[in-house]
Design a protein around this motif. Structure first.
Motif, PDB file in Angstrom:
ATOM      1  N   ASP A 210       2.379   0.552   4.797  1.00  0.00           N
ATOM      2  CA  ASP A 210       4.095   0.633   6.306  1.00  0.00           C
ATOM      3  C   ASP A 210       4.740   1.955   5.505  1.00  0.00           C
ATOM      4  OD1 ASP A 210       4.108  -1.377   7.732  1.00  0.00           O
ATOM      5  OD2 ASP A 210       4.389  -2.358   5.823  1.00  0.00           O
ATOM      6  N   LEU A 211       4.466   2.540   4.373  1.00  0.00           N
ATOM      7  CA  LEU A 211       5.504   3.673   4.339  1.00  0.00           C
ATOM      8  C   LEU A 211       4.540   4.395   2.963  1.00  0.00           C
ATOM      9  CD1 LEU A 211       9.308   3.918   3.127  1.00  0.00           C
ATOM     10  CD2 LEU A 211       7.052   4.883   1.598  1.00  0.00           C
ATOM     11  N   VAL A 212       4.492   5.607   2.907  1.00  0.00           N
ATOM     12  CA  VAL A 212       3.452   6.677   2.468  1.00  0.00           C
ATOM     13  C   VAL A 212       4.478   7.607   1.860  1.00  0.00           C
ATOM     14  CG1 VAL A 212       1.961   8.474   2.541  1.00  0.00           C
ATOM     15  CG2 VAL A 212       1.046   6.337   3.328  1.00  0.00           C
ATOM     16  N   VAL A 213       4.213   7.766   0.659  1.00  0.00           N
ATOM     17  CA  VAL A 213       5.021   9.035  -0.019  1.00  0.00           C
ATOM     18  C   VAL A 213       4.072  10.775   0.234  1.00  0.00           C
ATOM     19  CG1 VAL A 213       6.275  10.547  -1.823  1.00  0.00           C
ATOM     20  CG2 VAL A 213       6.920   7.867  -0.966  1.00  0.00           C
ATOM     21  N   VAL A 214       4.380  11.667   1.405  1.00  0.00           N
ATOM     22  CA  VAL A 214       3.877  12.264   1.538  1.00  0.00           C
ATOM     23  C   VAL A 214       2.416  13.033   0.448  1.00  0.00           C
ATOM     24  CG1 VAL A 214       2.968  14.053   2.782  1.00  0.00           C
ATOM     25  CG2 VAL A 214       4.094  12.619   3.965  1.00  0.00           C
TER      26      VAL A 214
ATOM     27  N   ARG B 161       0.748   1.337  -4.774  1.00  0.00           N
ATOM     28  CA  ARG B 161       0.635   0.909  -3.850  1.00  0.00           C
ATOM     29  C   ARG B 161       1.972  -0.595  -4.685  1.00  0.00           C
ATOM     30  NH1 ARG B 161      -1.439  -4.052  -0.645  1.00  0.00           N
ATOM     31  NH2 ARG B 161      -1.334  -3.071   1.734  1.00  0.00           N
ATOM     32  N   VAL B 162       2.920  -0.987  -3.959  1.00  0.00           N
ATOM     33  CA  VAL B 162       3.750  -2.212  -3.943  1.00  0.00           C
ATOM     34  C   VAL B 162       3.811  -2.873  -2.260  1.00  0.00           C
ATOM     35  CG1 VAL B 162       6.387  -2.884  -4.468  1.00  0.00           C
ATOM     36  CG2 VAL B 162       5.145  -0.253  -5.468  1.00  0.00           C
ATOM     37  N   GLU B 163       3.534  -4.105  -2.789  1.00  0.00           N
ATOM     38  CA  GLU B 163       3.957  -4.815  -1.289  1.00  0.00           C
ATOM     39  C   GLU B 163       4.141  -5.864  -1.515  1.00  0.00           C
ATOM     40  OE1 GLU B 163       0.599  -7.037   1.359  1.00  0.00           O
ATOM     41  OE2 GLU B 163      -0.270  -5.646  -0.755  1.00  0.00           O
ATOM     42  N   GLY B 164       5.696  -6.344  -0.899  1.00  0.00           N
ATOM     43  CA  GLY B 164       6.778  -7.452  -0.560  1.00  0.00           C
ATOM     44  C   GLY B 164       6.081  -8.255   0.214  1.00  0.00           C
ATOM     45  N   ARG B 165       7.260  -9.003   0.905  1.00  0.00           N
ATOM     46  CA  ARG B 165       7.034  -9.857   1.851  1.00  0.00           C
ATOM     47  C   ARG B 165       7.742  -9.008   3.205  1.00  0.00           C
ATOM     48  NH1 ARG B 165      10.730 -15.224   0.488  1.00  0.00           N
ATOM     49  NH2 ARG B 165       9.697 -15.814  -1.262  1.00  0.00           N
ATOM     50  N   ALA B 166       8.337  -7.858   3.088  1.00  0.00           N
ATOM     51  CA  ALA B 166       8.673  -6.843   4.769  1.00  0.00           C
ATOM     52  C   ALA B 166       7.735  -5.656   4.633  1.00  0.00           C
ATOM     53  CB  ALA B 166       9.783  -6.240   4.168  1.00  0.00           C
ATOM     54  N   GLY B 167       7.010  -5.578   4.022  1.00  0.00           N
ATOM     55  CA  GLY B 167       6.253  -4.655   4.369  1.00  0.00           C
ATOM     56  C   GLY B 167       5.336  -4.125   2.824  1.00  0.00           C
ATOM     57  N   SER B 168       4.217  -2.375   2.744  1.00  0.00           N
ATOM     58  CA  SER B 168       3.704  -2.003   1.370  1.00  0.00           C
ATOM     59  C   SER B 168       4.550  -1.123   1.439  1.00  0.00           C
ATOM     60  CB  SER B 168       2.461  -2.371   1.267  1.00  0.00           C
ATOM     61  OG  SER B 168       1.879  -1.857   2.717  1.00  0.00           O
ATOM     62  N   LEU B 169       4.006   0.071   0.815  1.00  0.00           N
ATOM     63  CA  LEU B 169       4.194   1.721   0.462  1.00  0.00           C
ATOM     64  C   LEU B 169       3.002   1.782  -0.940  1.00  0.00           C
ATOM     65  CD1 LEU B 169       6.001   2.698  -2.657  1.00  0.00           C
ATOM     66  CD2 LEU B 169       7.542   1.376  -0.882  1.00  0.00           C
ATOM     67  N   LEU B 170       3.699   3.125  -0.418  1.00  0.00           N
ATOM     68  CA  LEU B 170       2.672   3.369  -1.339  1.00  0.00           C
ATOM     69  C   LEU B 170       2.326   5.376  -1.949  1.00  0.00           C
ATOM     70  CD1 LEU B 170      -1.262   3.705  -1.973  1.00  0.00           C
ATOM     71  CD2 LEU B 170      -0.932   5.499  -0.163  1.00  0.00           C
ATOM     72  N   LEU B 171       2.581   5.433  -3.244  1.00  0.00           N
ATOM     73  CA  LEU B 171       3.530   6.435  -4.073  1.00  0.00           C
ATOM     74  C   LEU B 171       2.465   6.795  -4.807  1.00  0.00           C
ATOM     75  CD1 LEU B 171       5.957   4.444  -5.970  1.00  0.00           C
ATOM     76  CD2 LEU B 171       5.989   6.627  -3.732  1.00  0.00           C
ATOM     77  N   THR B 172       1.809   8.129  -3.984  1.00  0.00           N
ATOM     78  CA  THR B 172       1.027   9.183  -4.065  1.00  0.00           C
ATOM     79  C   THR B 172       0.651  10.566  -5.070  1.00  0.00           C
ATOM     80  OG1 THR B 172       1.197  10.914  -2.083  1.00  0.00           O
ATOM     81  CG2 THR B 172       0.200   8.898  -1.828  1.00  0.00           C
ATOM     82  N   GLY B 173       2.179  11.060  -5.879  1.00  0.00           N
ATOM     83  CA  GLY B 173       2.439  12.015  -6.647  1.00  0.00           C
ATOM     84  C   GLY B 173       1.148  12.928  -5.621  1.00  0.00           C
TER      85      GLY B 173
ATOM     86  N   ALA C 286       6.293   8.252   6.974  1.00  0.00           N
ATOM     87  CA  ALA C 286       5.872   9.181   5.815  1.00  0.00           C
ATOM     88  C   ALA C 286       7.599   9.771   5.528  1.00  0.00           C
ATOM     89  CB  ALA C 286       4.962  10.205   6.894  1.00  0.00           C
ATOM     90  N   LEU C 287       7.636   9.693   4.183  1.00  0.00           N
ATOM     91  CA  LEU C 287       8.236  10.345   3.512  1.00  0.00           C
ATOM     92  C   LEU C 287       7.714  12.266   2.709  1.00  0.00           C
ATOM     93  CD1 LEU C 287      10.172   7.437   2.064  1.00  0.00           C
ATOM     94  CD2 LEU C 287      10.200   8.447   4.092  1.00  0.00           C
ATOM     95  N   VAL C 288       8.852  13.498   2.673  1.00  0.00           N
ATOM     96  CA  VAL C 288       8.304  14.064   2.026  1.00  0.00           C
ATOM     97  C   VAL C 288       9.592  13.867   1.082  1.00  0.00           C
ATOM     98  CG1 VAL C 288       7.815  16.687   2.514  1.00  0.00           C
ATOM     99  CG2 VAL C 288       6.946  14.981   4.229  1.00  0.00           C
TER     100      VAL C 288
END
Length: 821
Positions: A730-734, A697-709, A756-758
């Motif tokens: 805010d953003l997930v790599v599927v 999980r990565v979080e900055g002032r504009a939001g967060s994302l999740l890298l799931t492998g 959601a990015l693939v």
């Protein structure tokens, strides 16, 4: 002559385009005459002394029009080509009409050729279908341990017994085949095809554009089937192709398992597939790639030897010399030798370009009609463009014409005839300096030591390597013993060449400017101005000021880093695999390194490393390989050869095969430049395979994302229990590229992302992402995007709290040959 399809343009329009510069609109009141490509034409009020300038201006405008068409993301309607006949009369007017007309004719001729070429592409609805083809092998067969590669020219293409439109040329791979097809043979094969396509990344190689320039309309592979069979022996018109294939096998046999084998194949038959990746990179870094591409240098060498030999032999006979001058006979012999060598090289695009240039120069000598060098260069440029407007897409086009132009300028200015080594050295320096803006404009590597390296190697290749390689080939076709002896000696000599070039590369490493760095237009313009000033005649004052723009090379442009609290996220297009980059103000994290496709190509070295260099990154602070599968970690070794990494972690460190790999564990957290990082998985326990993937999980002032492998439902259930609200991002790599074994409804609901990015390959064999998975994410309110369609995907998590994106590289940098149908 190239003509457009009947529904695109009338025949007269096509004829008018190809004849545009053979006449400048004859006018009854003309006072001066021009002679272009053998056609005498007229124009009002032009003095004889300005003929060359008028012609050159028109051809340069024509070139500009051709280039402009190649920058378009989509082609205009072909009906615009009707304007071509209407523009021809304007070529005989003043410059305010002549130059726009020439530019428009170049644009429209390129449009006609582009529509013609794209009209043969595989139909979109045929992608991924089982197709039966009958056709002829149209290239030398390349063979390695895994597959055969060759081009096929189809006669018929059928789907379920029904004929469908066939491409002109198909590039095929045949895996694990016990068959050994030969060039020129007719075969029936069962295929799976797709339209030409490549990866789409910043600083990446445009494979689709390269296929377009080669005339390849589809790519694919041969399916295992009893239908696959040879239909007949090689055709009579494939004699040259079979000779090239035989010579390639001869070189492989005589110089087997030596570093020089690939170089000999490149020099003799123009096949550079045998060069190892390290050898290609070494040539690029030292500025010597042109030595192994059969182009102007090599064709000129062979033509020169043919000229000297023909003139000498013809001059021995007083009877023959009395009827036809030895000089003219030598020109015919030189042209014949160049033609044979170009044929041996398969008439590749650079070879054809060099052959046209040689034909114009030697043709003038043979016809006893000397051609001014600058006029000859302009005529060759026009001929190349008339026959292939797509030539402007290749850096070699600009570099070859640029090199000749620089040499002509140097000889006509200060250097005249270089009778000494110092004079030749000055010409080499002038060429290296003159080509510098072109190399930088194409983001190619520049070696400041290349003038010295080429000063040594160009004569070596000209006088020894190329002539001996051709002599050994000729001897090998006649005598096994003599050919074997010569090839053995050449193989040893080329081993020394590679060793010496490697030593020079090591010694001059600090003199090299890395490629892949995109420079702003103003820097390129400033460098052009500086080079022109330095190349100007000695009497011009202030020439030393041309050195000032060259100082820009010391400070390569870099992208402004994110401000504290912000970060950039890039999901790269690596095919069926994954690679992502996160950059904060002073740190870089790489998550996965993409797949390793073969011994010569992996995503880490070919995609990730150029992207990081383009971004101004010289060191990776943390490399995370989510799991040990090849599509996530296969490119790690290649990446680390180019860019070092400080710390390496993985969910399966024992499978990575690298020293010092640490495990990633849930709960580990750190902060870089106001951006917070935390591993959410794997927790303590026996996690293996896909479920052992590092979840970050990565979080900055504009939001967060999740890298799931590649996590699947067991790991997802664990995440739901352990992570709780930390999954709200805010953003997930599927997970797992959109497999149906992942993206459970619980995970989708818990993350509730905006995006959601693939990460998945185009038309991959697994069918990722699965339609039901995409629908599930969209139902949760997420905008779904994938690297297969968008190419590299970029997001900016701003320090001001604003999240911008996505921006897809394929869409934002589309060209008409690589866009979706």
């Amino acid at each position: 002559m190239l003509c457009a399809p009947a529904d695109c343009v009338v025949e007269t329009g096509c004829r008018g385009a190809t004849a545009a510069f053979r006449r400048l609109a004859a006018n009854a009141h003309s006072t001066a005459e021009h002679d272009i490509l053998g056609y005498r034409v007229n124009r009002i009020g032009v003095r004889r002394g300005t003929q060359g300038r008028v012609v050159t201006e028109g051809i340069c405008a024509f070139l500009a029009g051709v280039w402009l068409l190649q920058q378009l993301p989509a082609l205009p309607a072909p009906s615009w080509s009707w304007l071509m006949p209407l523009l021809l009369p304007a070529l005989g007017r003043g410059p305010w009409l002549r130059l726009p007309a020439a530019l428009s004719l170049g644009f429209l001729l390129a449009l006609v050729q582009a529509h013609w070429n794209l009209g043969y592409r595989l139909q979109p609805e045929l992608e991924g279908k089982s197709l039966q083809v009958t056709g002829t092998l149209a290239s030398v067969v390349q063979e390695d341990a895994r597959r055969l590669r060759f081009d096929l020219e189809p006669d018929t293409l059928t789907l379920a017994g029904q004929a469908v439109p066939a491409p002109r040329r198909i590039r095929l791979s045949w895996y694990r085949s016990d068959q050994r097809p030969r060039p020129g043979e007719r075969w029936r094969l069962l295929l799976r095809l797709k339209r030409p396509r490549g990866f789409a990344n910043p600083a990446g190689f445009d494979y689709a554009g390269w296929l377009y320039r080669q005339g390849v309309d589809a790519t694919g592979y041969v399916r295992s089937s009893p239908l696959n069979r040879r239909l007949g022996p090689p055709r009579w018109d494939s004699l040259l192709l079979r000779l090239r294939h035989r010579i390639g096998r001869l070189i492989d046999l005589r110089v087997a398992n030596r570093p020089g084998a690939g170089l000999l194949r490149a020099l003799v038959i123009g096949d550079r597939s045998g060069l190892e990746r390290e050898q290609r990179e070494l040539l690029r870094r030292t500025g010597t790639s042109h030595l192994v591409a059969i182009s102007g240098l090599h064709i000129g060498i062979v033509a020169g030897f043919g000229f000297l030999l023909g003139r000498f032999l013809w001059g021995r006979s007083s009877l023959l010399s009395g009827r036809f001058a030895a000089q003219r006979a030598g020109a015919v012999a030189g042209l014949g030798a160049a033609l044979l060598y170009a044929a041996l090289a398969g008439f590749s695009i650079p070879t054809r370009r060099a052959l046209i240039m040689t034909a114009v120069v030697l043709g003038g000598v043979a016809l006893n009609r000397p051609v001014r060098p600058s006029r000859a260069l302009a005529q060759v440029l026009l001929l190349v463009l008339l026959t292939d407007t797509g030539a402007v897409l290749a850096p070699g086009f600009w570099l070859s014409f640029g090199a000749v132009a620089v040499i002509l300028g140097a000889l006509s200015g200060r250097l005249h005839r270089p009778a000494t080594a110092a004079g030749v050295g000055r010409i080499q320096l002038a060429v290296s300096l003159g080509l510098l803006p072109l190399l930088l404009a194409w983001s190619l590597p520049v070696s400041l030591a290349s003038p010295l390296i080429n000063l040594l190697l160009v004569p070596l290749f000209s006088m020894l390597v190329v002539p001996l390689a051709l002599l050994a080939t000729l001897a090998g076709l006649v005598s096994d013993a003599l050919g074997g002896l010569l090839f053995h000696g050449l193989g040893m000599a080329l081993e020394w060449f590679w060793s010496g070039l490697g030593l020079i590369d090591t010694m001059t490493a600090s003199w090299q400017l890395a490629g892949g760095v995109e420079r702003p237009l103003w820097q390129v313009v400033a460098l052009v101005g500086g080079v022109l000033l330095l190349q100007s005649p000695a009497g011009i004052p202030g020439r030393w000021l041309g050195l000032l723009p060259l100082l820009l090379l010391i400070w390569p442009p870099t992208q402004p880093p994110p401000r504290p609290g912000g970060f950039r996220f890039d999901l790269l297009d690596v095919g069926q695999g994954m690679a992502a980059v996160i950059r904060t103000r002073q740190h870089t994290l790489v998550y996965d390194a993409g797949p390793r496709y073969s011994a010569r190509f992996d995503a880490g070295r070919a995609i990730l490393a150029p992207f990081l260099q383009w971004s101004g990154v010289g060191r990776i602070d943390r490399l995370i390989l989510s799991n040990g599968d090849a599509d996530h970690s296969g490119g790690a070794r290649g990446l680390l050869r180019e860019i070092p990494a400080g710390r390496i972690q993985s969910g399966e460190p024992e499978r990575i095969g690298l020293v010092g790999v640490e495990p990633c564990r849930a709960g580990e957290a750190w902060s870089w430049d106001g951006v917070r990082f935390r591993f959410l998985h794997p927790t303590a326990g026996e996690w293996r395979g896909n479920d052992a993937s590092c979840v970050l999980r990565v979080e900055g002032r504009a939001g967060s994302l999740l890298l799931t492998g590649d996590i699947e439902r067991p790991a997802e259930r664990s995440l739901l229990r352990q992570a709780g609200r930390q999954l709200d991002v805010d953003l997930v790599v599927v997970p797992h590229h959109g497999s149906r074994t992942s993206s459970s409804p619980g995970l989708v609901a818990a993350t509730s992302p905006r995006f959601a990015l693939v990460a998945a390959g185009y038309r991959n064999r697994f069918g990722f992402p699965r339609p039901e998975v995409v629908a599930r994410w969209r139902a949760a309110g997420a905008a779904v995007a994938g690297t297969a369609g968008e190419g590299a995907i970029h997001f900016e998590f701003g320090a001001d709290g604003e999240l911008t994106g996505p921006s897809g590289w394929r869409r934002d940098h589309a060209r008409y040959w690589n866009g979706d149908p």
